[in-house]
Design a protein around this motif. Structure first.
Motif, PDB file in Angstrom:
ATOM      1  N   PRO A   7       9.226 -32.055 -34.721  1.00  0.00           N
ATOM      2  CA  PRO A   7      10.298 -32.879 -34.154  1.00  0.00           C
ATOM      3  C   PRO A   7      11.655 -32.546 -34.743  1.00  0.00           C
ATOM      4  O   PRO A   7      12.670 -32.979 -34.233  1.00  0.00           O
ATOM      5  CB  PRO A   7       9.865 -34.300 -34.533  1.00  0.00           C
ATOM      6  N   PHE A   8      11.657 -31.740 -35.810  1.00  0.00           N
ATOM      7  CA  PHE A   8      12.920 -31.402 -36.458  1.00  0.00           C
ATOM      8  C   PHE A   8      13.503 -30.107 -35.905  1.00  0.00           C
ATOM      9  O   PHE A   8      14.573 -29.679 -36.309  1.00  0.00           O
ATOM     10  CB  PHE A   8      12.709 -31.268 -37.969  1.00  0.00           C
ATOM     11  N   GLU A   9      12.778 -29.444 -34.992  1.00  0.00           N
ATOM     12  CA  GLU A   9      13.280 -28.199 -34.422  1.00  0.00           C
ATOM     13  C   GLU A   9      14.130 -28.485 -33.199  1.00  0.00           C
ATOM     14  O   GLU A   9      13.738 -29.266 -32.339  1.00  0.00           O
ATOM     15  CB  GLU A   9      12.124 -27.277 -34.035  1.00  0.00           C
ATOM     16  N   PRO A  10      15.321 -27.822 -33.087  1.00  0.00           N
ATOM     17  CA  PRO A  10      16.145 -28.015 -31.895  1.00  0.00           C
ATOM     18  C   PRO A  10      15.419 -27.531 -30.649  1.00  0.00           C
ATOM     19  O   PRO A  10      14.489 -26.734 -30.718  1.00  0.00           O
ATOM     20  CB  PRO A  10      17.377 -27.126 -32.187  1.00  0.00           C
ATOM     21  N   ALA A  11      15.858 -28.029 -29.511  1.00  0.00           N
ATOM     22  CA  ALA A  11      15.253 -27.610 -28.247  1.00  0.00           C
ATOM     23  C   ALA A  11      15.385 -26.108 -28.101  1.00  0.00           C
ATOM     24  O   ALA A  11      16.457 -25.549 -28.268  1.00  0.00           O
ATOM     25  CB  ALA A  11      15.962 -28.303 -27.086  1.00  0.00           C
ATOM     26  N   PRO A  12      14.287 -25.400 -27.813  1.00  0.00           N
ATOM     27  CA  PRO A  12      14.341 -23.941 -27.748  1.00  0.00           C
ATOM     28  C   PRO A  12      15.015 -23.439 -26.487  1.00  0.00           C
ATOM     29  O   PRO A  12      15.039 -24.110 -25.457  1.00  0.00           O
ATOM     30  CB  PRO A  12      12.856 -23.549 -27.759  1.00  0.00           C
ATOM     31  N   VAL A  13      15.579 -22.225 -26.618  1.00  0.00           N
ATOM     32  CA  VAL A  13      16.063 -21.516 -25.441  1.00  0.00           C
ATOM     33  C   VAL A  13      14.915 -20.620 -25.002  1.00  0.00           C
ATOM     34  O   VAL A  13      14.441 -19.794 -25.771  1.00  0.00           O
ATOM     35  CB  VAL A  13      17.307 -20.672 -25.779  1.00  0.00           C
ATOM     36  N   ARG A  14      14.437 -20.763 -23.789  1.00  0.00           N
ATOM     37  CA  ARG A  14      13.261 -20.023 -23.349  1.00  0.00           C
ATOM     38  C   ARG A  14      13.630 -18.945 -22.338  1.00  0.00           C
ATOM     39  O   ARG A  14      14.384 -19.178 -21.421  1.00  0.00           O
ATOM     40  CB  ARG A  14      12.236 -20.967 -22.696  1.00  0.00           C
ATOM     41  N   ALA A  15      13.058 -17.769 -22.566  1.00  0.00           N
ATOM     42  CA  ALA A  15      13.078 -16.782 -21.510  1.00  0.00           C
ATOM     43  C   ALA A  15      11.871 -17.066 -20.623  1.00  0.00           C
ATOM     44  O   ALA A  15      10.916 -17.698 -21.049  1.00  0.00           O
ATOM     45  CB  ALA A  15      12.979 -15.374 -22.098  1.00  0.00           C
ATOM     46  N   VAL A  16      11.916 -16.607 -19.382  1.00  0.00           N
ATOM     47  CA  VAL A  16      10.820 -16.896 -18.457  1.00  0.00           C
ATOM     48  C   VAL A  16       9.715 -15.881 -18.703  1.00  0.00           C
ATOM     49  O   VAL A  16       9.787 -14.754 -18.238  1.00  0.00           O
ATOM     50  CB  VAL A  16      11.307 -16.829 -16.999  1.00  0.00           C
ATOM     51  N   ASP A 104      16.085 -19.648 -36.183  1.00  0.00           N
ATOM     52  CA  ASP A 104      15.080 -19.405 -37.213  1.00  0.00           C
ATOM     53  C   ASP A 104      14.121 -18.282 -36.837  1.00  0.00           C
ATOM     54  O   ASP A 104      13.908 -17.344 -37.597  1.00  0.00           O
ATOM     55  CB  ASP A 104      14.303 -20.709 -37.472  1.00  0.00           C
ATOM     56  N   ARG A 105      13.535 -18.340 -35.645  1.00  0.00           N
ATOM     57  CA  ARG A 105      12.443 -17.426 -35.311  1.00  0.00           C
ATOM     58  C   ARG A 105      12.907 -16.069 -34.794  1.00  0.00           C
ATOM     59  O   ARG A 105      12.075 -15.182 -34.564  1.00  0.00           O
ATOM     60  CB  ARG A 105      11.514 -18.091 -34.299  1.00  0.00           C
ATOM     61  N   VAL A 106      14.211 -15.858 -34.597  1.00  0.00           N
ATOM     62  CA  VAL A 106      14.674 -14.563 -34.090  1.00  0.00           C
ATOM     63  C   VAL A 106      15.192 -13.668 -35.210  1.00  0.00           C
ATOM     64  O   VAL A 106      15.614 -12.537 -34.950  1.00  0.00           O
ATOM     65  CB  VAL A 106      15.762 -14.732 -33.004  1.00  0.00           C
ATOM     66  N   ARG A 107      15.123 -14.130 -36.447  1.00  0.00           N
ATOM     67  CA  ARG A 107      15.648 -13.350 -37.572  1.00  0.00           C
ATOM     68  C   ARG A 107      14.577 -12.386 -38.083  1.00  0.00           C
ATOM     69  O   ARG A 107      14.213 -12.384 -39.255  1.00  0.00           O
ATOM     70  CB  ARG A 107      16.120 -14.289 -38.676  1.00  0.00           C
ATOM     71  N   ASN A 108      14.074 -11.538 -37.181  1.00  0.00           N
ATOM     72  CA  ASN A 108      13.015 -10.590 -37.523  1.00  0.00           C
ATOM     73  C   ASN A 108      13.622  -9.218 -37.786  1.00  0.00           C
ATOM     74  O   ASN A 108      13.908  -8.457 -36.856  1.00  0.00           O
ATOM     75  CB  ASN A 108      11.994 -10.505 -36.388  1.00  0.00           C
ATOM     76  N   ILE A 109      13.832  -8.901 -39.052  1.00  0.00           N
ATOM     77  CA  ILE A 109      14.485  -7.654 -39.442  1.00  0.00           C
ATOM     78  C   ILE A 109      13.668  -7.015 -40.559  1.00  0.00           C
ATOM     79  O   ILE A 109      13.484  -7.614 -41.622  1.00  0.00           O
ATOM     80  CB  ILE A 109      15.924  -7.892 -39.944  1.00  0.00           C
ATOM     81  N   SER A 140      23.359 -15.997 -27.161  1.00  0.00           N
ATOM     82  CA  SER A 140      22.352 -15.393 -26.281  1.00  0.00           C
ATOM     83  C   SER A 140      21.137 -14.910 -27.071  1.00  0.00           C
ATOM     84  O   SER A 140      20.029 -14.841 -26.529  1.00  0.00           O
ATOM     85  CB  SER A 140      22.956 -14.241 -25.484  1.00  0.00           C
ATOM     86  N   ALA A 141      21.313 -14.588 -28.354  1.00  0.00           N
ATOM     87  CA  ALA A 141      20.184 -14.116 -29.157  1.00  0.00           C
ATOM     88  C   ALA A 141      19.119 -15.183 -29.329  1.00  0.00           C
ATOM     89  O   ALA A 141      17.964 -14.871 -29.647  1.00  0.00           O
ATOM     90  CB  ALA A 141      20.669 -13.635 -30.520  1.00  0.00           C
ATOM     91  N   ARG A 142      19.465 -16.446 -29.095  1.00  0.00           N
ATOM     92  CA  ARG A 142      18.469 -17.512 -29.175  1.00  0.00           C
ATOM     93  C   ARG A 142      17.343 -17.319 -28.166  1.00  0.00           C
ATOM     94  O   ARG A 142      16.234 -17.821 -28.356  1.00  0.00           O
ATOM     95  CB  ARG A 142      19.118 -18.880 -28.923  1.00  0.00           C
ATOM     96  N   GLY A 146      10.129 -14.690 -30.591  1.00  0.00           N
ATOM     97  CA  GLY A 146       9.839 -14.549 -32.014  1.00  0.00           C
ATOM     98  C   GLY A 146       9.146 -13.244 -32.335  1.00  0.00           C
ATOM     99  O   GLY A 146       8.924 -12.938 -33.508  1.00  0.00           O
ATOM    100  N   ARG A 147       8.816 -12.466 -31.310  1.00  0.00           N
ATOM    101  CA  ARG A 147       8.162 -11.167 -31.517  1.00  0.00           C
ATOM    102  C   ARG A 147       9.165 -10.012 -31.545  1.00  0.00           C
ATOM    103  O   ARG A 147       8.811  -8.895 -31.920  1.00  0.00           O
ATOM    104  CB  ARG A 147       7.160 -10.901 -30.396  1.00  0.00           C
ATOM    105  N   PHE A 148      10.388 -10.269 -31.098  1.00  0.00           N
ATOM    106  CA  PHE A 148      11.402  -9.209 -31.008  1.00  0.00           C
ATOM    107  C   PHE A 148      11.752  -8.744 -32.412  1.00  0.00           C
ATOM    108  O   PHE A 148      12.043  -9.553 -33.292  1.00  0.00           O
ATOM    109  CB  PHE A 148      12.640  -9.745 -30.294  1.00  0.00           C
TER     110      PHE A 148
END
Length: 407
Positions: A7-16, A104-109, A140-142, A146-148
């Motif tokens: 419940p503490f996570e902001p609403a996600p931006v979803r790709a289809v 949080d989940r897109v910081r895959n480096i 837009s990176a949102r 999470g696999r990118f």
């Protein structure tokens, strides 16, 4: 099992993509059979000793007392209570390990773990931090999954072999080659980090409904055209990864199947001020005294590059995963400890051996490997993917010893 949104996570931006992005994060926990799981993104694998202590304390207070590294150099906590997200988030924020709730989940480096050390390529820490900042500042990176994955390679080719979506290969004078997905080509770029972000944002604009570049643009031509790049044949790269043991200016130790106790992590934090988590379930300790190797080995960390433990991997298995048909880590560990007679064999000629609890084969190596698959009645051993490369007798013996009962 399906992820359990916090419940503490902001609403996600979803790709289809047909379904929601199931990758766990530090805020969005995953409900596993052994409790909730949190994945803490560690761009470039870079951790200060203080941050390691915070993670170790969190694992002790909130989880099962262990931390595990991932194939992207991130860190996971397991055995968490379902409502642990708020306290874990507070601990991570205080240590600078959760700088953005929305990204949080897109910081895959991932980055070459020996970069900047004697005998290695260019120091990439500046690139890692700049890319992380730019990612967090990009709305837009949102929409990235999470696999990118971004890979920053120092020119040695170690992380360039990791099948990333956007790869930078360092070149002289701060420039780089930019590779898109699995393309056999790469384009020279003068401002590497901004070019990497631009490639990710262009992927979002493709609106392909895909998780990864390889799915939407296998040869990279669509993105290259959108970015106005001039790709050229990719040069040959050594592609060697750091083995455990002593390196010029650093020590590298391994974690058994990527897992280590909080006390083992605290020992690492007491050895150096900065640690680098590698994508190969190891940790590089820049500037560490080689005289510390026996102490690290005695603590149960991998330090012998000729041990049968090297190039051996396994999925989570039971009891952590409901789909697993066996406790593969325990059985594989017993087999590896029993094959000490294989020690002394050179590492590079051996194919990796991967133990899987089910047909999904989570966490399997890139390229060819010896596949030890639990079937419910034992294990099936084969070589994947289909290849003419021979599996050595020593490798198959190790795999058979691990399986104990083959089908």
């Amino acid at each position: 099992m399906s992820p359990s949104p916090s419940p503490f996570e902001p609403a996600p931006v979803r790709a289809v993509r047909g379904r929601d992005d199931a990758c766990p994060g530090a805020l969005r926990l995953h409900a596993a059979d052994d409790g909730a799981l949190a994945r803490v993104r560690v761009p470039g694998g870079l951790l200060s000793s203080d941050q390691v202590r915070v993670l170790a304390d969190a694992a002790t207070a909130l989880g099962d007392g262990r931390l595990e590294s991932t194939s992207r150099g991130n860190v996971q906590l397991r055995g968490l209570a379902a409502d642990a997200g708020a306290e874990l988030g507070a601990r991570l924020r205080s240590a600078g390990l959760l700088p953005s709730d929305t990204h949080d989940r897109v910081r895959n480096i991932v980055a070459s773990p020996l970069a900047g050390l004697p005998g290695a390529g260019a120091d990439l820490r500046g690139w890692v931090r700049q890319l992380d900042e730019l990612l967090q500042g990009s709305e837009s990176a949102r929409a990235l999954s999470g696999r990118f994955l971004f890979a920053l390679d120092d020119g040695t080719g170690d992380v360039a072999a990791l099948d990333a979506d956007v790869t930078l290969i360092a070149q002289p004078a701060g420039t780089a080659l930019l590779r898109l997905g699995r393309a056999a080509t790469a384009a020279p770029v003068a401002d590497p980090v901004r070019a990497a972000l631009a490639a990710a944002e262009a992927f979002v604009r493709l609106d392909s409904g895909s998780w990864r570049v390889r799915e939407a643009d296998p040869d990279g031509t669509l993105l290259a055209a959108a970015l106005g790049l001039d790709p050229r044949p990719l040069p040959a790269l050594p592609g060697t990864r750091p083995v455990v043991g002593e390196h010029d200016g650093a020590l590298c130790v391994g974690l058994r199947f990527g897992r280590a106790s909080a006390e083992q992590w605290r020992l690492l934090a007491a050895t150096v001020d900065e640690l680098r988590v590698t994508p190969w379930r190891g940790v590089v300790l820049p500037g560490a005294d080689p005289a510390r190797l026996p102490e690290l080995a005695a603590a149960g960390l991998r330090t012998d590059p000729h041990s049968p433990w090297e190039r051996a991997t396994a999925c989570t298995g039971s009891p952590g995963c409901a789909k697993s048909l066996a406790d593969v880590r325990t059985e594989a560990a017993a087999a590896l400890d029993a094959t000490a007679g294989l020690a002394g064999l050179p590492v590079p000629p051996l194919l990796p051996v991967h133990w899987s609890g089910c047909e999904r084969r989570c966490g399997h190596p890139v390229g060819e490997w010896v596949d030890v698959l639990a079937t419910g009645d034992g294990y099936r051993i084969s070589q994947l993917p289909g290849s003419a490369t021979e599996v050595t007798n020593q490798q198959m013996a190790a795999a058979v010893a691990a399986a104990r009962r083959t089908t």
